[in-house]
Design a protein around this motif. Structure first.
Motif, short mmCIF file in Angstrom:
data_model
loop_
_atom_site.label_atom_id
_atom_site.label_comp_id
_atom_site.label_asym_id
_atom_site.label_seq_id
_atom_site.Cartn_x
_atom_site.Cartn_y
_atom_site.Cartn_z
N GLU A 133 0.87 -1.18 0.00
CA GLU A 133 0.00 0.00 0.00
C GLU A 133 0.90 1.22 0.00
OE1 GLU A 133 -3.17 -0.02 2.85
OE2 GLU A 133 -3.81 -2.02 2.27
N SER A 134 1.16 1.79 1.16
CA SER A 134 2.07 2.94 1.24
C SER A 134 3.51 2.45 1.24
CB SER A 134 1.80 3.73 2.52
OG SER A 134 0.54 4.34 2.45
N VAL A 135 4.34 3.13 0.46
CA VAL A 135 5.73 2.70 0.32
C VAL A 135 6.67 3.90 0.28
CG1 VAL A 135 5.16 0.58 -0.94
CG2 VAL A 135 5.62 2.68 -2.21
N LYS A 136 7.91 3.63 0.63
CA LYS A 136 9.01 4.52 0.29
C LYS A 136 9.59 3.92 -0.98
CE LYS A 136 10.14 5.92 4.93
NZ LYS A 136 11.15 6.00 5.99
N TYR A 137 9.90 4.75 -1.96
CA TYR A 137 10.44 4.21 -3.20
C TYR A 137 11.78 4.87 -3.51
CZ TYR A 137 8.68 8.49 -5.36
OH TYR A 137 8.44 9.80 -5.66
N ALA A 138 12.60 4.13 -4.22
CA ALA A 138 13.86 4.66 -4.74
C ALA A 138 14.01 4.11 -6.15
CB ALA A 138 15.04 4.23 -3.87
N TYR A 139 14.22 5.01 -7.09
CA TYR A 139 14.43 4.63 -8.48
C TYR A 139 15.92 4.76 -8.76
CZ TYR A 139 14.13 4.57 -13.57
OH TYR A 139 14.30 4.27 -14.89
N MET A 140 16.55 3.66 -9.15
CA MET A 140 17.99 3.63 -9.36
C MET A 140 18.32 3.22 -10.79
SD MET A 140 18.78 1.77 -5.76
CE MET A 140 17.31 0.78 -5.89
N VAL A 141 19.34 3.87 -11.34
CA VAL A 141 19.88 3.52 -12.65
C VAL A 141 21.37 3.30 -12.47
CG1 VAL A 141 20.23 4.25 -15.04
CG2 VAL A 141 18.08 4.81 -13.86
N ASP A 142 21.85 2.16 -12.90
CA ASP A 142 23.26 1.80 -12.73
C ASP A 142 23.72 1.94 -11.28
OD1 ASP A 142 23.94 0.91 -15.27
OD2 ASP A 142 24.42 2.93 -15.97
N GLY A 143 22.82 1.63 -10.34
CA GLY A 143 23.17 1.68 -8.92
C GLY A 143 23.10 3.05 -8.28
N SER A 144 22.87 4.10 -9.06
CA SER A 144 22.76 5.46 -8.51
C SER A 144 21.29 5.83 -8.33
CB SER A 144 23.40 6.47 -9.46
OG SER A 144 24.77 6.21 -9.61
N VAL A 145 20.96 6.39 -7.17
CA VAL A 145 19.59 6.81 -6.91
C VAL A 145 19.28 8.05 -7.75
CG1 VAL A 145 17.96 7.63 -5.17
CG2 VAL A 145 19.59 5.82 -4.59
N ILE A 146 18.26 7.95 -8.57
CA ILE A 146 17.82 9.04 -9.44
C ILE A 146 16.69 9.82 -8.78
CG2 ILE A 146 16.84 9.61 -11.72
CD1 ILE A 146 19.70 8.44 -11.78
N SER A 147 15.81 9.10 -8.10
CA SER A 147 14.65 9.72 -7.46
C SER A 147 14.21 8.86 -6.29
CB SER A 147 13.52 9.86 -8.48
OG SER A 147 12.38 10.45 -7.89
N GLU A 148 13.69 9.50 -5.25
CA GLU A 148 13.14 8.76 -4.12
C GLU A 148 12.05 9.58 -3.47
OE1 GLU A 148 16.25 7.84 -1.34
OE2 GLU A 148 17.10 9.83 -1.48
N GLY A 149 11.18 8.89 -2.74
CA GLY A 149 10.07 9.56 -2.07
C GLY A 149 9.15 8.56 -1.42
N GLU A 150 7.94 9.01 -1.11
CA GLU A 150 6.91 8.15 -0.54
C GLU A 150 5.67 8.24 -1.40
OE1 GLU A 150 5.98 8.09 3.60
OE2 GLU A 150 8.03 8.61 4.16
N GLY A 151 4.92 7.15 -1.43
CA GLY A 151 3.70 7.15 -2.22
C GLY A 151 2.81 5.98 -1.89
N VAL A 152 1.72 5.90 -2.63
CA VAL A 152 0.72 4.85 -2.46
C VAL A 152 0.65 4.04 -3.75
CG1 VAL A 152 -1.71 4.37 -2.04
CG2 VAL A 152 -0.62 6.29 -0.89
N VAL A 153 0.69 2.72 -3.62
CA VAL A 153 0.52 1.86 -4.79
C VAL A 153 -0.97 1.89 -5.13
CG1 VAL A 153 0.71 -0.46 -5.73
CG2 VAL A 153 2.49 0.42 -4.19
N VAL A 154 -1.28 2.55 -6.24
CA VAL A 154 -2.66 2.74 -6.65
C VAL A 154 -3.12 1.61 -7.56
CG1 VAL A 154 -4.21 4.25 -7.95
CG2 VAL A 154 -2.48 5.24 -6.44
N LYS A 155 -2.24 1.18 -8.46
CA LYS A 155 -2.65 0.20 -9.46
C LYS A 155 -1.47 -0.66 -9.85
CE LYS A 155 -5.49 0.29 -13.60
NZ LYS A 155 -6.67 -0.24 -12.98
#
Length: 145
Positions: A33-55
């Motif tokens: 449901e609610s998560v902290k997310y981190a989007y990584m490319v080649d091991g480097s964090v590009i974006s992170e935050g908190e959100g809700v898994v909607v779909k």
């Protein structure tokens, strides 16, 4: 003596593992449901935050999307899912595809209730009726994958 072994058994994966079957991936993601997310490319964090898994869905014509604290997860955007224990019997889930990884860490129960309304907004019948998997579906739509 009779041999009761079957030629092939479905795997049993508990608390840690890798999933490649799209139905298994979808089921694992639907536990969030609610998560902290981190989007990584080649091991480097590009974006992170908190959100809700909607779909959680499977559609070759649309993207996985993280916007305004809402996560729309297309299981076709990734090759496999890896999960491992985190804390309080929760698991960190990583969606992996070549050089990119989307890491999803569940947020504790207290914070999830506040975000449930955001998630329920997108479960109404008017929202993308063609998608094969909607959270809160009462019908098990496994046959549509």
């Amino acid at each position: 003596m009779q041999n009761f072994r079957h030629a092939s058994h479905a795997p049993c994966i508990v608390n840690e593992g890798v999933l490649i079957n799209k139905k298994d991936i979808r089921r694992a993601l639907e536990t969030l449901e609610s998560v902290k997310y981190a989007y990584m490319v080649d091991g480097s964090v590009i974006s992170e935050g908190e959100g809700v898994v909607v779909k959680v869905f499977s559609n070759p014509e649309t993207s996985t999307l993280v916007v305004n604290g809402c996560l729309f997860l297309n299981i076709l955007s990734f090759n496999y899912l890896r999960f491992s224990p985190h804390n309080n019997n929760l698991s960190v889930i990583e969606l992996v595809d070549d050089i990119k990884t989307l890491r999803l860490t569940p947020v504790e129960e207290d914070n999830r209730r506040a975000n449930r309304v955001n998630r329920e907004i997108f479960t109404t019948a008017r929202y993308d009726e063609e998608a094969p998997a909607e959270l809160f579906d009462e019908i098990d739509d496994d046959d549509r994958m």
